[in-house]
Design a protein around this motif. Sequence first.
Motif, PDB file in Angstrom:
ATOM      1  N   GLY A  33       0.850  -1.192   0.000  1.00 31.94           N
ATOM      2  CA  GLY A  33       0.000   0.000   0.000  1.00 31.94           C
ATOM      3  C   GLY A  33       0.879   1.234   0.000  1.00 31.94           C
ATOM      4  N   ALA A  78       1.340   3.693  -2.070  1.00 27.37           N
ATOM      5  CA  ALA A  78       0.874   4.950  -2.693  1.00 27.37           C
ATOM      6  C   ALA A  78       1.947   5.473  -3.644  1.00 27.37           C
ATOM      7  N   ASP A 110       1.122  -1.284  -4.727  1.00 19.40           N
ATOM      8  CA  ASP A 110      -0.131  -0.579  -4.452  1.00 19.40           C
ATOM      9  C   ASP A 110      -1.170  -1.015  -5.475  1.00 19.40           C
ATOM     10  N   SER A 119      -3.483   0.973  -6.673  1.00 24.00           N
ATOM     11  CA  SER A 119      -3.803   2.073  -7.583  1.00 24.00           C
ATOM     12  C   SER A 119      -2.816   2.113  -8.746  1.00 24.00           C
ATOM     13  N   GLY A 124      -0.436  -4.178  -7.498  1.00 23.74           N
ATOM     14  CA  GLY A 124      -0.838  -5.490  -6.983  1.00 23.74           C
ATOM     15  C   GLY A 124      -1.862  -5.326  -5.881  1.00 23.74           C
ATOM     16  N   ALA A 165      -2.901  -6.324  -2.090  1.00 26.19           N
ATOM     17  CA  ALA A 165      -2.360  -6.806  -0.811  1.00 26.19           C
ATOM     18  C   ALA A 165      -3.132  -8.005  -0.273  1.00 26.19           C
ATOM     19  N   ARG A 199      -8.322   0.243   4.836  1.00 23.37           N
ATOM     20  CA  ARG A 199      -8.766   0.556   3.474  1.00 23.37           C
ATOM     21  C   ARG A 199      -8.991  -0.723   2.664  1.00 23.37           C
TER      22      ARG A 199
HETATM   23  C1  LIG Z   1      -4.588   5.620   3.164  1.00 22.41           C
HETATM   24  S1  LIG Z   1      -3.548   5.231   1.797  1.00 22.41           S
HETATM   25  C2  LIG Z   1      -1.957   5.003   2.582  1.00 22.41           C
HETATM   26  C3  LIG Z   1      -0.821   5.118   1.614  1.00 22.41           C
HETATM   27  C4  LIG Z   1       0.591   5.129   2.210  1.00 22.41           C
HETATM   28  N1  LIG Z   1       0.969   3.876   2.796  1.00 22.41           N
HETATM   29  C5  LIG Z   1       0.737   6.234   3.218  1.00 22.41           C
HETATM   30  O1  LIG Z   1       0.872   5.962   4.412  1.00 22.41           O
HETATM   31  O2  LIG Z   1       0.696   7.395   2.810  1.00 22.41           O
HETATM   32  C6  LIG Z   1      -4.038   3.566   1.412  1.00 22.41           C
HETATM   33  C7  LIG Z   1      -3.299   3.006   0.208  1.00 22.41           C
HETATM   34  O3  LIG Z   1      -3.635   1.623   0.093  1.00 22.41           O
HETATM   35  C8  LIG Z   1      -3.827   1.338  -1.278  1.00 22.41           C
HETATM   36  N2  LIG Z   1      -4.668   0.135  -1.361  1.00 22.41           N
HETATM   37  C9  LIG Z   1      -5.999   0.044  -1.157  1.00 22.41           C
HETATM   38  N3  LIG Z   1      -6.400  -1.234  -1.330  1.00 22.41           N
HETATM   39  C10 LIG Z   1      -5.301  -1.957  -1.630  1.00 22.41           C
HETATM   40  C11 LIG Z   1      -5.046  -3.320  -1.933  1.00 22.41           C
HETATM   41  N4  LIG Z   1      -6.032  -4.216  -1.959  1.00 22.41           N
HETATM   42  N5  LIG Z   1      -3.789  -3.704  -2.196  1.00 22.41           N
HETATM   43  C12 LIG Z   1      -2.771  -2.800  -2.201  1.00 22.41           C
HETATM   44  N6  LIG Z   1      -2.945  -1.497  -1.949  1.00 22.41           N
HETATM   45  C13 LIG Z   1      -4.182  -1.071  -1.657  1.00 22.41           C
HETATM   46  C14 LIG Z   1      -4.447   2.609  -1.840  1.00 22.41           C
HETATM   47  O4  LIG Z   1      -4.329   2.666  -3.243  1.00 22.41           O
HETATM   48  C15 LIG Z   1      -3.649   3.658  -1.106  1.00 22.41           C
HETATM   49  O5  LIG Z   1      -2.456   3.951  -1.778  1.00 22.41           O
END
Ligand SMILES: C[S@@+](CC[C@H](N)C(=O)[O-])C[C@H]1O[C@@H](n2cnc3c(N)ncnc32)[C@H](O)[C@@H]1O
Length: 254
Positions: free
Chosen positions: A64, A66, A85, A87, A135, A137, A158
């Motif tokens: 995740g 970002a 991530d 996205s 990918g 998570a 999330r």
């Molecule tokens: C609240 S943001 C946090 C981003 C970063 N880790 C930070 O602390 O700034 C949540 C992130 O999780 C990603 N995300 C959401 N669902 C996900 C998944 N199933 N697999 C991987 N990433 C995911 C989103 O795209 C986003 O970038």
Amino acid sequence: MNAPDFYETDRAVAEYLLFHYGTPSQILPWKSGPTDALEYPARCISECLDLSLLPSHARALDLGCAVGRSTFELARHCSEVVGIDYSHRFIEVARQLQQHGSIPYAYAEEGLLTTPATATVPAEIDRERVKFEQGNAQALRPDLSTFDVVLMANLVDRLPDPRRCLDSLPGLVRPGGQLILTTPCTWLEEYTARPQWLGGFEENGRPIRTLETLQAVLDPHFTLTRALDLPFLIREHARKFQWSVALATVWIRH
Ligand SMILES: C[S@@+](CC[C@H](N)C(=O)[O-])C[C@H]1O[C@@H](n2cnc3c(N)ncnc32)[C@H](O)[C@@H]1O
């Protein structure tokens, strides 16, 4: 728009580039304000990672990730870092940062007014150590292998099924390796159906907190070594901010 689609929008890309790479005065152009909440993606590493436990040539995973600031910060200490991530937009931007070291963008001032800026990876970080991939998570590719460090910053609340992600962690973190998991415990049905929440509800008249569920799920495989409060600040525009305090926990794989 579904809530998870937010992370594919222009607004999210700009907000997260500022959150991850903005200078203190770009993020918080006021005399007052929570300055200790700045630099969160770097503090997730500087305040949580135990350098004394790292082997030489350590391998790290930022789940995740970002737009990748913590992924780059991990590369100060680890010789190989993978950022993943969901996205596509975030990964596209993170890859450009990896290749070029900087990227132009514009952050919100008021309404449609923006300020041009450049997001820059700190020059001393070896970007060659970092790779980004799109990918999920909750369903990672099986050949990722194992890591000395896994960071999950503000991810679990999330995910549609956070337990599924937690269940994969024993297979991802090497014995003696570190898991850094931060969450503001912002449970929302738009992201996570209520039965899948890890905390923030009552069960048989008893309040269930996220930390308690994390311990129940992770304890068989990990030792909780630290729990700390990590404030962070996301600027929406010049006069509106999200100030949150993440619960950060550090776990060592048995
Ligand atoms: C609240 S943001 C946090 C981003 C970063 N880790 C930070 O602390 O700034 C949540 C992130 O999780 C990603 N995300 C959401 N669902 C996900 C998944 N199933 N697999 C991987 N990433 C995911 C989103 O795209 C986003 O970038």
